[in-house]
Scaffold this active site. Sequence first.
Site, short mmCIF file in Angstrom:
data_model
loop_
_atom_site.label_atom_id
_atom_site.label_comp_id
_atom_site.label_asym_id
_atom_site.label_seq_id
_atom_site.Cartn_x
_atom_site.Cartn_y
_atom_site.Cartn_z
N GLU A 1 -0.19 2.66 6.99
CA GLU A 1 -0.31 3.79 6.05
C GLU A 1 -0.90 5.00 6.75
O GLU A 1 -0.49 6.14 6.52
CB GLU A 1 -1.14 3.42 4.82
CG GLU A 1 -0.67 2.15 4.08
CD GLU A 1 0.80 2.12 3.76
OE1 GLU A 1 1.42 3.18 3.58
OE2 GLU A 1 1.37 0.99 3.69
N ALA B 1 0.85 -1.18 0.00
CA ALA B 1 0.00 0.00 0.00
C ALA B 1 0.89 1.24 0.00
O ALA B 1 2.10 1.13 0.17
CB ALA B 1 -0.89 0.02 1.24
N MET B 2 0.25 2.40 -0.18
CA MET B 2 1.02 3.64 -0.28
C MET B 2 0.32 4.78 0.44
O MET B 2 -0.88 4.99 0.25
CB MET B 2 1.23 3.96 -1.78
CG MET B 2 1.97 5.26 -2.03
SD MET B 2 3.67 5.20 -1.37
CE MET B 2 3.88 6.92 -0.95
N GLU B 3 1.11 5.51 1.21
CA GLU B 3 0.56 6.49 2.15
C GLU B 3 0.31 7.88 1.57
O GLU B 3 0.36 8.87 2.30
CB GLU B 3 1.53 6.62 3.33
CG GLU B 3 2.89 7.30 3.02
CD GLU B 3 4.04 6.35 2.74
OE1 GLU B 3 3.78 5.20 2.31
OE2 GLU B 3 5.20 6.76 2.93
N ASN B 4 0.03 8.03 0.27
CA ASN B 4 -0.22 9.34 -0.33
C ASN B 4 -1.12 10.18 0.58
O ASN B 4 -2.10 9.71 1.11
CB ASN B 4 -0.93 9.18 -1.67
CG ASN B 4 -0.33 8.09 -2.50
OD1 ASN B 4 0.83 8.16 -2.84
ND2 ASN B 4 -1.10 7.06 -2.79
N GLU C 1 10.09 4.72 7.62
CA GLU C 1 9.63 3.32 7.55
C GLU C 1 9.89 2.55 8.85
O GLU C 1 9.00 1.84 9.34
CB GLU C 1 10.25 2.60 6.35
CG GLU C 1 9.80 3.17 4.99
CD GLU C 1 8.29 3.20 4.81
OE1 GLU C 1 7.55 2.58 5.59
OE2 GLU C 1 7.83 3.89 3.86
N1 B3K Z 1 5.98 3.80 1.39
C1 B3K Z 1 5.43 2.72 0.63
C2 B3K Z 1 6.46 1.91 -0.09
C3 B3K Z 1 6.85 2.46 -1.40
C4 B3K Z 1 7.74 1.48 -2.14
C5 B3K Z 1 8.31 2.07 -3.38
N2 B3K Z 1 9.07 1.10 -4.14
C6 B3K Z 1 4.60 1.80 1.47
C7 B3K Z 1 4.88 1.83 2.92
O1 B3K Z 1 5.95 1.50 3.40
O2 B3K Z 1 4.01 2.23 3.64
ZN ZN Z 2 5.70 2.51 5.21
#
Ligand code: B3K
Ligand code: ZN
Length: 907
Positions: A306, A270-273, A328
């Site tokens: 996220e 998943a991605m935290e946009n 992270e």
């Molecule tokens: N920040 C994203 C990971 C992005 C990976 C790019 N190759 C998900 C996470 O750690 O929450």
């Molecule tokens: Zn993360």
Amino acid sequence: MSNTAPTASAVIRREDYTPPAFLIDSVALEFDLVPSRTVVKNTMRLRRNPDAASAAPRLELMGEQLEFVSASIDGKPHADAHVTENGLSIGDIPGDAFELSIESICNPAENTTLSGLYVSSGNFFTQCEAEGFRRITYFLDRPDVMSTYTVTLRADKAAYPVLLSNGNLLEEGDLPDGRHFATWEDPFKKPSYLFALVAGKLVCIEERIKSSSGKEKLLQVWVEPQDLDKTRHAMDSLIHSIRWDEKRFGLELDLDRFMIVAVSDFNMGAMENKGLNIFNTKYVLANPETATDIDFSNIEAVVGHEYFHNWTGNRVTCRDWFQLSLKEGLTVFRDQEFSADMAAGDAEGAASAAARATKRIEDVRVLRQMQFAEDAGPMAHPVRPESYVEINNFYTMTVYEKGSEVVRMYQTLFGRDGFRRGMDLYFQRHDGQAVTCDDFRRAMADANKRDLAQYERWYSQAGTPRVTVRASYDAAAKRYTLTLAQGYGETSEAARATQKGPLLIPFSVGLIGSNGADLPLRLEGEQQPGGTTCVLEFTEREQSFTFVDVDEPPLPSLLRNFSAPVIVDFDYTNEQLAFLLANDSDPFNRWEAGQRLATRELLALAARASKGEALAIDDETIAAFARVLDDTTLTPAFRELALMLPSESYLAEQMSVSDPAAVHAARVFMSRQLASRLRDKWLALYEANRTPGEYRPTPEDAGKRGLKNLALAYLSQLDDPRDAVQLAQKQYDDANNMTDRSAALSALLLASATAGASASAADAALEDFYRRFEKEPLVIDKWFALQATQRGGADRKVIDIVRNLMQHPAFNIKNPNRARSLIFSFCSGNPAQFHAVDGSGYAFWAEQVIALDALNPQVAARLARGLEMWRRFTPQLREKMHAALTEVASKVKSRDVREVVEKALAS
Ligand code: B3K
Ligand code: ZN
């Protein structure tokens, strides 16, 4: 097309960091969304960075896979704008501040990399971290350039009724020709990697809640229409996450609206946009029929992760990608604590400790299995790496999981309150900034009035530390002394170069008396006993700690709750381990004692197996496991973990020369011994842990199902597995949930691997499973994975089954979940079959890495890591692995895969 990704393997170094020459204060983006030709107009307010080293003559913007159309400055067409290998170079810059407008075109329909703007199931999605934004528009695509964004999306209304971006919806309306638009504004400054847009045919569930300060918030979970009935758990998890961050860290949701969108084509979890989290469907969609207990708890953890990034990552972000663990490691620590608190619920005392320990054990298993291996191989790097070729290769176990341990140790040293003081100071100092791991460490040090200079080594030294413990008891003086020595075991040349000195290791210990109870602890120099567990601050190469008033020779319980990410060497006897397994008050160490015992036994068996000698198991070991099995004071979840043998990959890693076949033989032998010698107990356990009635994904019920299904797995390995087959078949037919149904199917497959047993029950169930869930992609992923990880046998070669499944109409290599379910499951989840002596597994691996390299370098690079430990294997395997790696190295083009295979070959 211009600006394809450069193929030369340029190394980026942390020491070369310089501040950007320009800053971008605000961005206005306009998208005309068309799958094969999306036009992007990007208008930026730029100014020279007062902190830049020197005045740059030109503005160098990054761009990849873009078609440049035009540029204008302050409203006038600008001639001095040139496409370069890496983007767009702009000269003739008019003073210190100006407005730059650029138009470019990209092709989302053809974007199989799933980085940048792409199409999945006919809808548009983005993924920008780490460097995908430059595939959408020309930009200073680096995390220390933070801007406010206004985004206008225009698209055909029938095909794309929903238009989403970060922040708050400002305006929406119709346009001529059946098109419509929406304009979004994100009031918070953010780096480009947090940008997101989504457009398509989606539906949502929503909730309105009040945050801690009484503000109303709109929460939405967006999915494709057929999945609306699988969103409740994600929404509940989001609400729990919001409440937890308010309570534990005093952090409130800052936006009026928070959205989660599920997409089936996604490279990771998943991605935290900002305000618009985009998720792999695997971490959103769940109902009892389609998702297992593990899925339910993973969803809660990832939704939490996220969401927690909103403060740790988004409000305070990273100055550069070397600092990735700043967000992270910290956010993994936060999600682990969240899950532990959720598992403990309202429980107190021992019940709460047991629930939290279960989560801790699961996390440590992952760390030891995957991160310790990474630290011992060619990709070893510090939590804050010094260099990289492709940053996407550094979203690693070390940055995430070891990084989380490095954060956890602050809490172990300073307590929850001290940790909270450090967090508060961190936000007070750095809200709205892009900072470094040093800034975080300084906040922890200053808030707790401690000098943490030595602690920096946790960020800069690669390799897993090893702590060797010696103990001595002076009966006359009633003194007990533990002497600890620290160093590193076998590591790569590169890792060794980073190892400069001893670490500050919080080393938690207890002393256990002959009756099994903890002894009170008083360290020499202390006035009074300080409880029964104490954290030794171990800072030197070798250091002794003496306990006084110790009435009897104790048994030490070392590194309680796994207080540091290290390997502990201590010469326990088997009897002592069995005693700890039965008595330690620290539940983590009870489990640990059982694992040590099993590992010791299994490695001895593997050594015999590799020499072709007969195998036998010590009765005492079986008895120690039997006691756990019978101990109803332990929770089912804990017993499941304690009765589970260490994985084959972990065991192979412990051998001086990895021999997957010998490890497999040993583990199968021990499993079958446990199965047959404790047969009646397993049957009783199976009966005692049924969960009749409506399915609930609670930790208690999940624990029971886990233990029951483990019993079923053992029973399926009996010489005569007919009873187990019957139980499994009935469980398969009657199941009202995916946990039980998939466990039953897996048991049938396991039983079919017994020599002479028929595979018909398993085959029939597999067929039924497929038909039942044909329309549920996430369940079909399980169907592929179960087959790829099956034990197989002489007349059931898994490689043949996998190759056959590659031709199945439901297989699609472009979908990462599907590729992982079949290819990765086989290559990393079935070591015995993958490492077949004929090299058939490696040939398959090479073919798939090469195929994926052309489609999706990030996914390909993950798979490529499957052979990085080649040097550790038996000569016969090593040679074939080397050939496969060489073949791949000669054919692949992406920077991602090249970095991995070149490092592996150079090791
Ligand atoms: N920040 C994203 C990971 C992005 C990976 C790019 N190759 C998900 C996470 O750690 O929450
Ligand atoms: Zn993360």
